[in-house]
Write a protein that holds these residues in place. Structure first.
Motif, short mmCIF file in Angstrom:
data_model
loop_
_atom_site.label_atom_id
_atom_site.label_comp_id
_atom_site.label_asym_id
_atom_site.label_seq_id
_atom_site.Cartn_x
_atom_site.Cartn_y
_atom_site.Cartn_z
N GLY A 165 36.27 53.28 66.46
CA GLY A 165 36.84 54.25 65.61
C GLY A 165 36.86 53.89 64.04
O GLY A 165 38.05 52.94 63.94
N LEU A 166 36.98 54.58 62.87
CA LEU A 166 37.58 54.99 61.95
C LEU A 166 37.57 56.30 61.81
O LEU A 166 37.39 56.73 62.05
CB LEU A 166 36.04 54.73 60.75
N ALA B 32 25.74 43.20 50.46
CA ALA B 32 24.60 44.27 48.87
C ALA B 32 25.25 46.17 48.48
O ALA B 32 25.19 45.74 47.73
CB ALA B 32 23.37 45.42 49.79
N SER B 33 26.18 46.57 48.98
CA SER B 33 26.77 47.50 48.69
C SER B 33 28.43 46.57 48.36
O SER B 33 28.81 47.34 47.84
CB SER B 33 27.34 48.26 50.47
N TYR C 108 31.70 47.93 47.04
CA TYR C 108 33.24 47.53 48.12
C TYR C 108 33.53 46.51 47.18
O TYR C 108 32.82 45.41 46.53
CB TYR C 108 32.98 47.28 49.27
N VAL C 109 34.98 46.68 46.55
CA VAL C 109 35.16 46.03 45.27
C VAL C 109 36.43 45.10 46.14
O VAL C 109 36.14 43.47 46.34
CB VAL C 109 36.29 46.22 44.19
N ASP C 110 37.53 45.60 46.70
CA ASP C 110 38.80 44.56 47.53
C ASP C 110 39.31 45.38 48.07
O ASP C 110 39.18 46.65 47.92
CB ASP C 110 39.14 43.31 46.97
N MET D 237 32.23 54.45 52.82
CA MET D 237 33.04 53.67 53.67
C MET D 237 32.71 53.79 54.38
O MET D 237 32.52 52.71 55.65
CB MET D 237 34.85 54.13 53.14
N ARG D 238 32.18 55.49 54.99
CA ARG D 238 31.54 55.48 56.69
C ARG D 238 30.57 54.56 56.56
O ARG D 238 30.44 53.71 58.06
CB ARG D 238 31.36 56.36 56.72
N SER D 239 29.33 54.41 56.00
CA SER D 239 28.38 53.38 55.64
C SER D 239 28.58 53.16 55.69
O SER D 239 28.15 51.48 56.82
CB SER D 239 27.04 53.31 54.13
N ARG D 240 29.57 51.44 55.44
CA ARG D 240 30.60 50.37 55.99
C ARG D 240 31.04 49.88 57.38
O ARG D 240 30.31 49.33 57.75
CB ARG D 240 31.15 49.74 54.36
N TYR D 241 31.47 51.13 57.39
CA TYR D 241 32.12 50.63 59.09
C TYR D 241 31.10 50.45 59.93
O TYR D 241 30.58 49.85 61.13
CB TYR D 241 32.88 51.67 59.60
N THR D 242 29.96 51.57 59.71
CA THR D 242 28.77 51.83 60.62
C THR D 242 28.01 50.45 60.01
O THR D 242 27.49 49.99 61.65
CB THR D 242 27.73 52.88 60.18
N ALA D 243 28.08 49.52 59.44
CA ALA D 243 27.15 48.39 59.21
C ALA D 243 28.24 47.38 59.79
O ALA D 243 27.71 46.27 60.22
CB ALA D 243 27.36 48.03 57.75
#
Length: 95
Positions: A40-41, A18-19, A86-88, A1-7
């Motif tokens: 922020g997250l 890709a994720s 990530y699905v939904d 989750m953190r990597s997707r937020y950063t993206a």
């Protein structure tokens, strides 16, 4: 989750796609609105349904045009080939 937020913060749309699991992945992602600032997250919790399925509840805060926004979601993830996708997610009402 953190990597997707950063993206999202860095506008790394190729990583986001890709994720994202192929079964729900959009063909493309629109660029962020000009002036969008991520603030922020906060990960509220996570749970494993089994070894390859999990959920993450989070709140992501942003600001656009002088207005604050909150995205509160419970996201579903699946692990395939050792990688999480990530699905939904289900949006949660503002509290």
């Amino acid at each position: 989750m953190r990597s997707r937020y950063t993206a999202f913060v860095r506008d790394l749309r190729p990583y986001l796609l890709a994720s994202w699991h192929p079964s729900t992945r959009p063909a493309a992602l629109e660029p962020p609105e000009p002036g969008l600032k991520w603030l922020g997250l906060s990960v509220k919790g996570s749970a494993m349904q089994d070894a390859d399925h999990g959920t993450v509840e989070f709140v992501a805060r942003s600001k656009l045009g002088g207005r604050a926004h909150r995205l509160h979601e419970v996201s579903r993830f699946v692990r395939e080939g050792g990688e999480w996708f990530y699905v939904d997610g289900d949006l949660k009402a503002a509290t």
